[in-house]
Design a protein around this motif. Structure first.
Motif, short mmCIF file in Angstrom:
data_model
loop_
_atom_site.label_atom_id
_atom_site.label_comp_id
_atom_site.label_asym_id
_atom_site.label_seq_id
_atom_site.Cartn_x
_atom_site.Cartn_y
_atom_site.Cartn_z
N MET A 131 -20.04 -7.07 3.20
CA MET A 131 -20.02 -7.72 1.91
C MET A 131 -18.74 -7.31 1.19
N ALA A 132 -18.16 -8.27 0.54
CA ALA A 132 -16.92 -8.03 -0.19
C ALA A 132 -17.22 -7.38 -1.53
N ILE A 133 -16.27 -6.63 -2.03
CA ILE A 133 -16.44 -5.97 -3.31
C ILE A 133 -16.37 -6.99 -4.44
N GLU A 134 -15.42 -7.89 -4.36
CA GLU A 134 -15.24 -8.91 -5.40
C GLU A 134 -16.30 -10.01 -5.22
N ARG A 135 -16.89 -10.39 -6.32
CA ARG A 135 -17.95 -11.39 -6.29
C ARG A 135 -17.46 -12.72 -5.73
N LYS A 136 -16.24 -13.11 -6.09
CA LYS A 136 -15.71 -14.41 -5.64
C LYS A 136 -15.47 -14.45 -4.13
N ASP A 137 -15.34 -13.27 -3.50
CA ASP A 137 -15.10 -13.21 -2.06
C ASP A 137 -16.38 -13.19 -1.23
N ARG A 138 -17.52 -13.07 -1.89
CA ARG A 138 -18.81 -13.03 -1.19
C ARG A 138 -19.32 -14.45 -0.93
N PRO A 139 -20.17 -14.62 0.08
CA PRO A 139 -20.82 -15.93 0.28
C PRO A 139 -21.68 -16.26 -0.94
N GLN A 140 -21.62 -17.50 -1.40
CA GLN A 140 -22.32 -17.88 -2.62
C GLN A 140 -23.75 -18.34 -2.38
N THR A 141 -24.08 -18.67 -1.16
CA THR A 141 -25.44 -19.08 -0.84
C THR A 141 -25.89 -18.40 0.45
N VAL A 142 -27.19 -18.38 0.67
CA VAL A 142 -27.72 -17.82 1.91
C VAL A 142 -27.29 -18.66 3.10
N LYS A 143 -27.22 -19.97 2.91
CA LYS A 143 -26.80 -20.87 3.99
C LYS A 143 -25.39 -20.52 4.46
N VAL A 144 -24.48 -20.32 3.53
CA VAL A 144 -23.11 -19.95 3.89
C VAL A 144 -23.09 -18.60 4.58
N TRP A 145 -23.86 -17.65 4.08
CA TRP A 145 -23.91 -16.32 4.68
C TRP A 145 -24.42 -16.38 6.11
#
Length: 79
Positions: free
Chosen positions: A1-15
């Motif tokens: 998981m990325a530290i910055e929120r914008k770099d994290r997957p935004q949905t479970v589907k994307v993750w």
């Protein structure tokens, strides 16, 4: 998981799609089935409403009124 929120997957589907080795790809399901299931659900709901209205009116139409109980004349009235 990325530290910055914008770099994290935004949905479970994307993750899940980023995991890759599991092969989760839900895009095909959403494109093909969402409108089909939504239309089928709406049709079932409308049919359910009409069936409910029909049986509601039929139960009112076929209901028998409760019998009227007439008072029994007292002995004084019959003499």
């Amino acid at each position: 998981m990325a530290i910055e929120r914008k770099d994290r997957p935004q949905t479970v589907k994307v993750w899940l799609n980023l995991l890759g080795r599991y092969g989760f790809n839900f895009d095909w399901f959403e494109e093909r089935h969402n409108t089909k299931w939504a239309a089928l659900g709406a049709l079932a709901a409308v049919a359910g409403v009409f069936v409910g209205i029909y049986f509601g009116f039929m139960s009112l139409k076929n209901s028998t009124p409760s019998p009227q109980v007439e008072p029994t004349p007292s002995e004084e009235e019959t003499l």
